[in-house]
Motif scaffolding. Structure first.
Motif, PDB file in Angstrom:
ATOM      1  N   ALA A  76       0.830  -1.210   0.000  1.00 35.74           N
ATOM      2  CA  ALA A  76       0.000   0.000   0.000  1.00 35.74           C
ATOM      3  C   ALA A  76       0.865   1.260   0.000  1.00 35.74           C
ATOM      4  CB  ALA A  76      -0.922  -0.008   1.214  1.00 35.74           C
ATOM      5  N   GLU A  77       1.956   1.243   0.752  1.00 38.70           N
ATOM      6  CA  GLU A  77       2.854   2.394   0.795  1.00 38.70           C
ATOM      7  C   GLU A  77       3.419   2.698  -0.591  1.00 38.70           C
ATOM      8  OE1 GLU A  77       6.167   3.678   3.963  1.00 38.70           O
ATOM      9  OE2 GLU A  77       6.690   1.864   2.847  1.00 38.70           O
ATOM     10  N   ALA A  78       3.781   1.641  -1.332  1.00 38.73           N
ATOM     11  CA  ALA A  78       4.292   1.838  -2.687  1.00 38.73           C
ATOM     12  C   ALA A  78       3.211   2.422  -3.601  1.00 38.73           C
ATOM     13  CB  ALA A  78       4.813   0.517  -3.239  1.00 38.73           C
ATOM     14  N   TRP A  79       1.977   1.961  -3.445  1.00 37.33           N
ATOM     15  CA  TRP A  79       0.855   2.497  -4.228  1.00 37.33           C
ATOM     16  C   TRP A  79       0.593   3.957  -3.875  1.00 37.33           C
ATOM     17  CZ3 TRP A  79      -2.433   2.000  -8.189  1.00 37.33           C
ATOM     18  CH2 TRP A  79      -3.666   2.636  -8.134  1.00 37.33           C
ATOM     19  N   LEU A  80       0.523   4.251  -2.590  1.00 39.10           N
ATOM     20  CA  LEU A  80       0.239   5.617  -2.157  1.00 39.10           C
ATOM     21  C   LEU A  80       1.372   6.567  -2.539  1.00 39.10           C
ATOM     22  CD1 LEU A  80      -1.186   4.718   1.354  1.00 39.10           C
ATOM     23  CD2 LEU A  80      -2.502   5.663  -0.548  1.00 39.10           C
ATOM     24  N   GLY A  81       2.592   6.048  -2.566  1.00 39.62           N
ATOM     25  CA  GLY A  81       3.738   6.876  -2.925  1.00 39.62           C
ATOM     26  C   GLY A  81       3.758   7.315  -4.371  1.00 39.62           C
ATOM     27  N   ARG A  82       2.880   6.771  -5.183  1.00 38.93           N
ATOM     28  CA  ARG A  82       2.784   7.161  -6.585  1.00 38.93           C
ATOM     29  C   ARG A  82       1.677   8.186  -6.814  1.00 38.93           C
ATOM     30  NH1 ARG A  82       5.768   4.167  -9.951  1.00 38.93           N
ATOM     31  NH2 ARG A  82       4.395   4.457 -11.762  1.00 38.93           N
ATOM     32  N   GLY A  83       1.293   8.877  -5.739  1.00 40.45           N
ATOM     33  CA  GLY A  83       0.354   9.985  -5.861  1.00 40.45           C
ATOM     34  C   GLY A  83      -1.094   9.642  -5.590  1.00 40.45           C
ATOM     35  N   HIS A  84      -1.364   8.412  -5.130  1.00 41.14           N
ATOM     36  CA  HIS A  84      -2.734   8.009  -4.824  1.00 41.14           C
ATOM     37  C   HIS A  84      -3.069   8.349  -3.371  1.00 41.14           C
ATOM     38  CE1 HIS A  84      -2.748   5.935  -8.666  1.00 41.14           C
ATOM     39  NE2 HIS A  84      -1.608   5.366  -8.329  1.00 41.14           N
ATOM     40  N   ALA A  85      -4.352   8.372  -3.064  1.00 38.11           N
ATOM     41  CA  ALA A  85      -4.808   8.691  -1.716  1.00 38.11           C
ATOM     42  C   ALA A  85      -6.097   7.935  -1.434  1.00 38.11           C
ATOM     43  CB  ALA A  85      -5.025  10.203  -1.563  1.00 38.11           C
ATOM     44  N   GLY A  86      -6.505   7.953  -0.154  1.00 39.75           N
ATOM     45  CA  GLY A  86      -7.766   7.335   0.232  1.00 39.75           C
ATOM     46  C   GLY A  86      -7.601   5.880   0.615  1.00 39.75           C
ATOM     47  N   PRO A  87      -8.721   5.199   0.891  1.00 38.08           N
ATOM     48  CA  PRO A  87      -8.648   3.774   1.254  1.00 38.08           C
ATOM     49  C   PRO A  87      -7.940   2.967   0.168  1.00 38.08           C
ATOM     50  CG  PRO A  87     -10.858   4.638   1.626  1.00 38.08           C
ATOM     51  CD  PRO A  87     -10.116   5.691   0.867  1.00 38.08           C
ATOM     52  N   THR A  88      -7.105   2.033   0.611  1.00 32.92           N
ATOM     53  CA  THR A  88      -6.323   1.202  -0.297  1.00 32.92           C
ATOM     54  C   THR A  88      -6.600  -0.259   0.019  1.00 32.92           C
ATOM     55  OG1 THR A  88      -4.592   2.881  -0.453  1.00 32.92           O
ATOM     56  CG2 THR A  88      -3.987   0.635  -1.065  1.00 32.92           C
ATOM     57  N   THR A  89      -6.787  -1.055  -1.022  1.00 34.22           N
ATOM     58  CA  THR A  89      -6.985  -2.491  -0.846  1.00 34.22           C
ATOM     59  C   THR A  89      -5.731  -3.232  -1.270  1.00 34.22           C
ATOM     60  OG1 THR A  89      -9.384  -2.425  -1.147  1.00 34.22           O
ATOM     61  CG2 THR A  89      -8.292  -4.519  -1.585  1.00 34.22           C
ATOM     62  N   ALA A  90      -5.217  -4.067  -0.372  1.00 33.02           N
ATOM     63  CA  ALA A  90      -4.069  -4.931  -0.662  1.00 33.02           C
ATOM     64  C   ALA A  90      -4.533  -6.375  -0.630  1.00 33.02           C
ATOM     65  CB  ALA A  90      -2.962  -4.701   0.354  1.00 33.02           C
ATOM     66  N   ARG A  91      -4.038  -7.167  -1.576  1.00 36.44           N
ATOM     67  CA  ARG A  91      -4.363  -8.596  -1.651  1.00 36.44           C
ATOM     68  C   ARG A  91      -3.072  -9.392  -1.660  1.00 36.44           C
ATOM     69  NH1 ARG A  91      -8.246  -6.071  -4.815  1.00 36.44           N
ATOM     70  NH2 ARG A  91     -10.405  -6.610  -4.287  1.00 36.44           N
ATOM     71  N   LEU A  92      -2.994 -10.385  -0.794  1.00 37.89           N
ATOM     72  CA  LEU A  92      -1.835 -11.267  -0.761  1.00 37.89           C
ATOM     73  C   LEU A  92      -2.148 -12.512  -1.578  1.00 37.89           C
ATOM     74  CD1 LEU A  92      -0.844 -10.878   2.986  1.00 37.89           C
ATOM     75  CD2 LEU A  92       0.066  -9.660   1.000  1.00 37.89           C
ATOM     76  N   ARG A  93      -1.283 -12.814  -2.523  1.00 37.02           N
ATOM     77  CA  ARG A  93      -1.530 -13.907  -3.461  1.00 37.02           C
ATOM     78  C   ARG A  93      -0.764 -15.178  -3.100  1.00 37.02           C
ATOM     79  NH1 ARG A  93      -3.887 -11.647  -8.085  1.00 37.02           N
ATOM     80  NH2 ARG A  93      -5.011  -9.787  -7.395  1.00 37.02           N
ATOM     81  N   MET A  94       0.208 -15.065  -2.191  1.00 37.45           N
ATOM     82  CA  MET A  94       1.006 -16.204  -1.761  1.00 37.45           C
ATOM     83  C   MET A  94       1.626 -15.851  -0.419  1.00 37.45           C
ATOM     84  SD  MET A  94       4.375 -15.739  -4.224  1.00 37.45           S
ATOM     85  CE  MET A  94       5.390 -16.910  -3.292  1.00 37.45           C
ATOM     86  N   PRO A  95       2.099 -16.834   0.361  1.00 38.87           N
ATOM     87  CA  PRO A  95       2.797 -16.494   1.602  1.00 38.87           C
ATOM     88  C   PRO A  95       4.012 -15.623   1.280  1.00 38.87           C
ATOM     89  CG  PRO A  95       2.229 -18.827   1.588  1.00 38.87           C
ATOM     90  CD  PRO A  95       1.940 -18.305   0.202  1.00 38.87           C
ATOM     91  N   PRO A  96       4.089 -14.409   1.813  1.00 32.94           N
ATOM     92  CA  PRO A  96       5.195 -13.514   1.455  1.00 32.94           C
ATOM     93  C   PRO A  96       6.536 -14.069   1.941  1.00 32.94           C
ATOM     94  CG  PRO A  96       3.367 -12.276   2.401  1.00 32.94           C
ATOM     95  CD  PRO A  96       3.087 -13.727   2.649  1.00 32.94           C
ATOM     96  N   PRO A  97       7.497 -14.273   1.041  1.00 37.20           N
ATOM     97  CA  PRO A  97       8.775 -14.861   1.445  1.00 37.20           C
ATOM     98  C   PRO A  97       9.634 -13.874   2.242  1.00 37.20           C
ATOM     99  CG  PRO A  97       8.817 -14.271  -0.875  1.00 37.20           C
ATOM    100  CD  PRO A  97       7.414 -14.027  -0.406  1.00 37.20           C
ATOM    101  N   LEU A  98      10.370 -14.404   3.202  1.00 37.20           N
ATOM    102  CA  LEU A  98      11.255 -13.605   4.036  1.00 37.20           C
ATOM    103  C   LEU A  98      12.679 -13.631   3.493  1.00 37.20           C
ATOM    104  CD1 LEU A  98       9.992 -14.894   7.502  1.00 37.20           C
ATOM    105  CD2 LEU A  98       9.310 -12.776   6.347  1.00 37.20           C
ATOM    106  N   ASP A  99      13.402 -12.536   3.750  1.00 35.34           N
ATOM    107  CA  ASP A  99      14.833 -12.453   3.411  1.00 35.34           C
ATOM    108  C   ASP A  99      15.102 -12.830   1.959  1.00 35.34           C
ATOM    109  OD1 ASP A  99      15.356 -11.694   6.035  1.00 35.34           O
ATOM    110  OD2 ASP A  99      15.757 -13.742   6.692  1.00 35.34           O
ATOM    111  N   THR A 100      14.195 -12.412   1.077  1.00 31.64           N
ATOM    112  CA  THR A 100      14.289 -12.746  -0.344  1.00 31.64           C
ATOM    113  C   THR A 100      14.111 -11.468  -1.155  1.00 31.64           C
ATOM    114  OG1 THR A 100      13.333 -14.931   0.057  1.00 31.64           O
ATOM    115  CG2 THR A 100      13.281 -14.107  -2.206  1.00 31.64           C
ATOM    116  N   PRO A 101      15.031 -11.116  -2.038  1.00 34.58           N
ATOM    117  CA  PRO A 101      14.849  -9.914  -2.853  1.00 34.58           C
ATOM    118  C   PRO A 101      13.592 -10.020  -3.722  1.00 34.58           C
ATOM    119  CG  PRO A 101      17.129 -10.664  -2.949  1.00 34.58           C
ATOM    120  CD  PRO A 101      16.343 -11.757  -2.291  1.00 34.58           C
TER     121      PRO A 101
END
Length: 239
Positions: A25-50
């Motif tokens: 959401a921070e990356a989305w908002l940082g591109r000039g967007h505002a207001g409520p933001t919806t984030a969807r996770l499509r897979m378990p987010p991997p740790l320590d992985t670029p």
């Protein structure tokens, strides 16, 4: 490029749903967007992985370097009222009644894990306070804020995460976050204590629909979210 540090886990080997949703959401908002933001996770987010970013007019995507979508963020909208304010007596009662002190599927969770120390995790321990509500105090530790003394979007979204999950009761059925719509109106400040409330709206099969809110002790709404949680089998999750 971005990496989810192991500190920000939910389940032992994947990212905390609220923190990762807030990161996208921070990356989305940082591109000039505002207001409520919806984030969807499509897979378990991997740790320590670029991981890598993709952006277009409709959404921001967090990607593995193999091309798999970890999560997306784009414009959102709320469908319910925010959970009500809980006073100091109520959040204290919720803390004392926290089921995670006895049974916790993810006791190392960045947001609500009982095995996390001060300044390492958020330690938001939300217990039932009557009806469909949970509540807990959240003291914002100075080790977890930005240089200006306020919590960044991933931390604020993480704080808006697990109180909703405990309203559906993690101890009864392990769950992970699927979708989160949130908006932060005022960044939480280091050294202050906020009142977190979670509320269960309904259940549909393996899906639990919840809401959360953060207020100041005076009752000002700092941020809110709506979530969809997915019941999982711990034996097969992430495999």
């Amino acid at each position: 490029m971005v990496t989810i540090a192991r500190q920000f886990n939910g389940p032992p080997d994947s990212g905390n749903g609220g923190w990762v949703s807030g990161l996208v959401a921070e990356a989305w908002l940082g591109r000039g967007h505002a207001g409520p933001t919806t984030a969807r996770l499509r897979m378990p987010p991997p740790l320590d992985t670029p991981l890598a970013w993709e952006h277009d007019a409709d959404e921001t995507r967090l990607m593995t370097h193999g091309g798999a979508v970890v999560g997306t963020a784009g414009p959102g909208a709320f469908t319910r009222d925010a959970p009500p304010f809980a006073d100091a007596e109520t959040v204290t009662a919720g803390l004392k009644a926290y089921p995670g002190f006895t049974t916790h599927p993810f006791d190392q969770c960045f947001t609500c894990g009982t095995a996390r120390g001060e300044g390492d995790g958020l330690r938001i321990f939300s217990g039932p306070v009557g009806g469909d509500l949970t509540a807990a105090p959240w003291h914002v530790h100075e080790a977890l804020v930005e240089a200006d003394g306020t919590a960044g979007t991933p931390i604020a979204w993480a704080a808006l995460d697990c109180p909703g999950g405990w309203a559906a009761d993690f101890s009864a059925q392990p769950m992970v976050l699927g979708t989160m719509t949130a908006e932060v109106y005022s960044s939480p400040v280091a050294g202050r204590t906020y009142h977190a409330v979670g509320q269960l709206a309904r259940r549909e099969g393996r899906k639990f629909f919840t809401s959360t809110a953060l207020h100041t002790p005076e009752g000002e709404l700092v941020g809110r979210s709506e979530q969809v949680w997915i019941q999982i089998d711990l034996a097969t999750f992430g495999s």
